[in-house]
Design an enzyme around this catalytic site. Structure first.
Site, mmCIF file in Angstrom:
data_model
loop_
_atom_site.group_PDB
_atom_site.id
_atom_site.type_symbol
_atom_site.label_atom_id
_atom_site.label_comp_id
_atom_site.label_asym_id
_atom_site.label_seq_id
_atom_site.Cartn_x
_atom_site.Cartn_y
_atom_site.Cartn_z
ATOM 1 N N LYS A 75 18.591 -15.223 7.706
ATOM 2 C CA LYS A 75 18.113 -16.379 6.950
ATOM 3 C C LYS A 75 16.637 -16.215 6.615
ATOM 4 O O LYS A 75 15.871 -15.643 7.396
ATOM 5 C CB LYS A 75 18.354 -17.642 7.781
ATOM 6 C CG LYS A 75 18.103 -18.964 7.072
ATOM 7 C CD LYS A 75 18.513 -20.116 7.984
ATOM 8 C CE LYS A 75 18.271 -21.483 7.354
ATOM 9 N NZ LYS A 75 18.712 -22.579 8.254
ATOM 10 N N SER A 150 21.745 -25.977 6.420
ATOM 11 C CA SER A 150 20.837 -25.317 5.490
ATOM 12 C C SER A 150 21.019 -23.812 5.405
ATOM 13 O O SER A 150 20.438 -23.158 4.555
ATOM 14 C CB SER A 150 19.393 -25.612 5.903
ATOM 15 O OG SER A 150 19.140 -25.080 7.208
ATOM 16 N N SER A 174 22.991 -26.742 11.039
ATOM 17 C CA SER A 174 22.783 -25.832 9.912
ATOM 18 C C SER A 174 23.433 -24.467 10.043
ATOM 19 O O SER A 174 23.416 -23.688 9.095
ATOM 20 C CB SER A 174 21.281 -25.649 9.654
ATOM 21 O OG SER A 174 20.738 -26.807 9.086
#
Length: 487
Positions: A75, A150, A174
């Site tokens: 990420k 996210s 997330s």
């Protein structure tokens, strides 16, 4: 020779000389470029070729590398030296990290090759991966729908078979929520189990790095690499463990508690997936029952009244003086104001404002302090539930992937997408989302749904064991979206 597209199998094949780190890297890059429509990645790692060559050199020298040559995506809030770390924000669009996060470095040390950085909601504030400055990530099961957030880019990378595993971060769901919406495994470890050093902070008392994978064995492999104490993270725990995928016999005698408060408001497909999973557990020898977490109804409010104030504090550093972009201005005050006005997106600005308000004089006790009391109550209620049950279970999300734009104009509806996940972060517990079925949408489109299992603190290995046991009895509904089959 055909090699199964799992981290476990690829590492074994590289070690045996059946393929090379460079060949796996080339394949991953080609697949990422072919799937660029999904917008799962924001950048490719220019140092990946050098990493692949280094893995080959180390293998030739006789080193044993658990992730030998395995391509991994991380990420874009996890720092990797020499690469851009944008956090999905304009304010960090040109920021190049001078150091590598502990979790990413442990991957590299274990022989993994970091292919690139995954798209995300700006500063991890979102549940749909729509707020990124790099544009939205698309769900490979239906391109008109969101992948969750996210960590949507990390989830899509695994769901679309760009790489077999990836890393995301989980502050209120997330990792788990996008895992459910894209049909893969997502594990949120116990708070402190994986070092946060090098993870760009959103809410420091809630953030935790976690893996995505398509098998329990790969989850175990990644956790054995990234988990462990780190002296550079003051919240890191000394809690050695050995992760291993379980077998069907591990279900015998397992006590599973269904959280009563999670049973209302779900779609019929989500309820069906949960019930099917419970039936499989009972058939495998587990016992099930209902348990109450009474203050779960306050979890969303408490979570945001803690996360937003922490975010307002953490993001105060982005003022144009040290990090990232700087807007022109006639004095320091104007530079800071314009930098933050133009650098932060709307949702980030909203959360900073609410967080600052909640911490302000006269409101601290009414909001932040009260939310912290609710947090302690929820943790105590989980502790009581674990006196009766080994693991707890809920849907991961009350609904499958929703359409892009459906919730962006209604922040409260977007926040409610985390209703089943935020309490876990408040209590610092480990939890896993397991692919549990599909919802049939209009046009015959299949949309994945997930089931979430929660364990006591530092019992993360029990969740990975449970995932393997469910795989063994055929209770995991794992598939690939059309056009994105494994190589």
């Amino acid at each position: 020779m055909s090699v199964q597209f799992t981290a476990t199998a690829l590492a074994r094949a590289v070690t045996a000389g059946e393929t090379t780190p460079q060949a796996l890297l080339d394949q991953a890059v080609a697949r990422a470029e072919a799937a660029s429509t999904l917008n799962a990645l924001v950048s490719l790692n220019e140092q990946a070729g050098a990493q692949a060559a280094e893995v080959s050199r180390r293998l030739a020298g006789g080193e044993a590398l658990p992730l030998a040559g395995v391509p991994v995506i991380v990420k874009d809030n996890i720092n990797v030296s020499g690469t851009r770390t944008t956090c999905g924000s304009r304010i960090l669009a040109t920021y190049v990290s001078p150091y590598t996060a502990t979790a990413a470095q442990r991957l590299i040390d274990a022989g993994a090759v970091i292919v690139g950085k995954a798209n995300m909601d700006e500063f991890a504030m979102g549940s749909s991966t729509e707020s990124s400055a790099s544009g939205p990530t698309l769900n490979p099961w239906d391109l008109s729908r969101v992948p969750g957030g996210s960590s949507g880019g990390s989830a899509v990378a695994v769901a679309a078979n760009l790489t077999p595993v990836s890393l995301g971060s989980d502050t209120g769901g997330s990792v788990r929520q996008p895992a459910a919406l894209t049909g893969v495994y997502g594990l949120k470890p116990t708070y402190g189990r994986v070092s946060r050093y090098g993870l760009v902070a959103y809410a420091s008392s809630l953030d935790q790095i976690g893996p995505f994978a398509r098998s329990a064995a790969d989850l175990a492999l990644l956790m054995n690499v990234v988990a462990g104490h780190d002296p550079r993270d003051a919240t890191s725990l000394e809690a050695p463990a050995r992760f291993q995928a379980g077998a069907p016999e591990d279900l015998k005698g397992l006590r599973v508690g269904v959280i009563r408060e999670s049973l209302g408001g779900n779609t019929s497909a989500v309820d069906a997936a949960l019930n099917t999973t419970l039936e499989a557990l009972r058939a495998g020898g587990a016992t099930t029952g209902e348990v109450s977490i009474p203050d779960l109804s306050h979890a969303i409010a408490a979570y945001y009244l803690i996360a937003m104030p922490e975010a307002s504090s953490n993001l105060a550093r982005y003022d144009g003086m040290v990090y990232g972009q700087r807007a022109p201005g006639s004095d320091v005050s104007e530079v800071m104001t314009l930098t933050r006005e133009h650098g932060f997106g709307r949702e980030v600005q909203r959360r900073i404002m609410i967080g600052t308000y909640a911490l302000s004089s006269g409101y601290y006790d009414a909001y932040y302090s009260k939310a912290m009391k609710v947090r302690r109550l929820i943790a105590q209620e989980f502790s009581r539930a674990f006196q009766e049950y080994d693991v707890l279970v809920t849907p991961t999300s009350p609904f499958p992937a929703f359409r892009r734009g459906e919730k962006t104009s209604d922040p409260l509806a977007m926040y409610a997408a985390d209703v089943d996940t935020v309490a876990v972060n408040l209590a610092g517990l480990p939890a896993i989302s397991i692919p549990a079925g599909f919802d049939l949408a209009e046009g015959g489109v299949r949309l994945p749904v997930g089931v979430q299992f929660i364990a006591p603190a530092l019992k993360d290995e029990l969740l990975v064991q449970l995932a393997g046991a469910l795989e063994g009895i055929g209770a995991v509904q794992l598939d690939s979206p059309a056009g994105y089959a494994a190589p």
